[in-house]
Scaffold this motif. Structure first.
Motif, short mmCIF file in Angstrom:
data_model
loop_
_atom_site.label_atom_id
_atom_site.label_comp_id
_atom_site.label_asym_id
_atom_site.label_seq_id
_atom_site.Cartn_x
_atom_site.Cartn_y
_atom_site.Cartn_z
N ASN A 98 -9.10 1.11 2.18
CA ASN A 98 -7.64 0.97 2.20
C ASN A 98 -6.96 1.66 1.01
OD1 ASN A 98 -8.60 -0.84 0.31
ND2 ASN A 98 -7.03 -2.37 0.73
N THR B 158 -0.88 14.51 2.89
CA THR B 158 -0.72 14.85 4.31
C THR B 158 0.62 14.40 4.88
OG1 THR B 158 -1.81 12.80 5.00
CG2 THR B 158 -3.21 14.77 4.77
N GLY B 159 1.41 13.71 4.06
CA GLY B 159 2.73 13.26 4.53
C GLY B 159 2.70 11.96 5.30
N GLU B 160 1.54 11.30 5.36
CA GLU B 160 1.43 10.02 6.07
C GLU B 160 2.07 8.88 5.29
OE1 GLU B 160 -2.50 8.99 7.46
OE2 GLU B 160 -3.01 11.11 7.58
N ALA B 161 2.24 9.07 3.98
CA ALA B 161 2.81 8.01 3.14
C ALA B 161 3.94 8.57 2.30
CB ALA B 161 1.73 7.43 2.23
N GLU C 244 4.92 4.76 -2.02
CA GLU C 244 3.89 3.81 -1.60
C GLU C 244 2.91 3.48 -2.73
OE1 GLU C 244 0.19 4.23 1.27
OE2 GLU C 244 2.06 4.13 2.42
N THR D 14 7.59 17.31 -1.04
CA THR D 14 6.38 17.73 -0.32
C THR D 14 6.31 19.24 -0.10
OG1 THR D 14 7.48 17.24 1.78
CG2 THR D 14 6.06 15.52 0.86
N HIS E 177 -6.87 5.16 0.31
CA HIS E 177 -6.74 6.61 0.48
C HIS E 177 -5.32 7.07 0.13
CE1 HIS E 177 -10.38 7.48 3.21
NE2 HIS E 177 -10.56 6.33 2.63
N HIS E 178 -4.78 6.58 -0.94
CA HIS E 178 -3.37 6.80 -1.28
C HIS E 178 -3.02 8.27 -1.47
CE1 HIS E 178 -2.97 2.52 -1.63
NE2 HIS E 178 -3.90 2.47 -2.57
N ARG F 173 -3.14 10.34 1.79
CA ARG F 173 -2.01 9.97 2.65
C ARG F 173 -0.71 10.62 2.15
NH1 ARG F 173 -1.26 5.85 5.78
NH2 ARG F 173 0.35 4.90 4.50
#
Length: 159
Positions: free
Chosen positions: A52, A61-64, A68, A32, A54-55, A58
């Motif tokens: 659902n 932004t580091g959310e995933a 994933e 990242t 928004h891979h 995500r």
């Protein structure tokens, strides 16, 4: 304003294509820090598709985690000096198109189309800035080999 010759245009296109290719490689490894070095701090983002899915955002932004969802582009194409389009699909269920805008080696804008056919057209304008239908050229269109029998919504992106 300084004119850019054809060789310089081609060089910029190749550099931008390499930056986007490097982004996907970097995301695949989960690095990242390297990703943030090629994204503008004020990155603009658009998304079209199921909520659902928004891979990519995500991941950016580091959310995933990078595990994933795997983005493996089937094609990466430069369109002019600023736009690079990446396309990928996984079987008959998942199809995506990413449109990246770059300026001075930095990604400034990202458009994600998930399970959506996309046609990209370049629109020429008159000196008075009115859109003219006759001067509209298709510069790219979706080519999902595994999905031709599947019904997906279609969009046209004007650049």
């Amino acid at each position: 304003m300084e004119e850019i010759n054809a060789n310089e245009h081609e060089t910029i296109e190749i550099q931008n294509q390499a930056i986007v290719h490097a982004l996907y490689n970097t995301l695949a490894t989960g690095d990242t820090k390297s990703v943030t070095e090629i994204l503008a701090a004020d990155l603009e983002w658009w998304f079209h598709g199921p909520l659902n899915c928004h891979h990519m955002m995500r991941m950016l932004t580091g959310e995933a985690l990078h595990t994933e969802f795997k983005f493996e582009p089937r094609s990466i194409t430069a369109i002019g000096d600023e736009i690079v389009i990446a396309e990928g699909y996984e079987g008959a269920q998942v199809y995506w198109v990413h449109v990246w805008t770059l300026k001075d080696g930095l990604i400034t804008q990202f458009r994600e189309y998930f399970n959506t056919w996309l046609m990209v057209k370049e629109l020429k304008t008159r000196p008075i800035n009115r859109w003219v239908g006759k001067n509209c050229f298709t510069v790219w269109r979706s080519q999902p080999r595994d999905l031709f029998r599947r019904s997906l919504p279609g969009l046209m992106l004007a650049i």
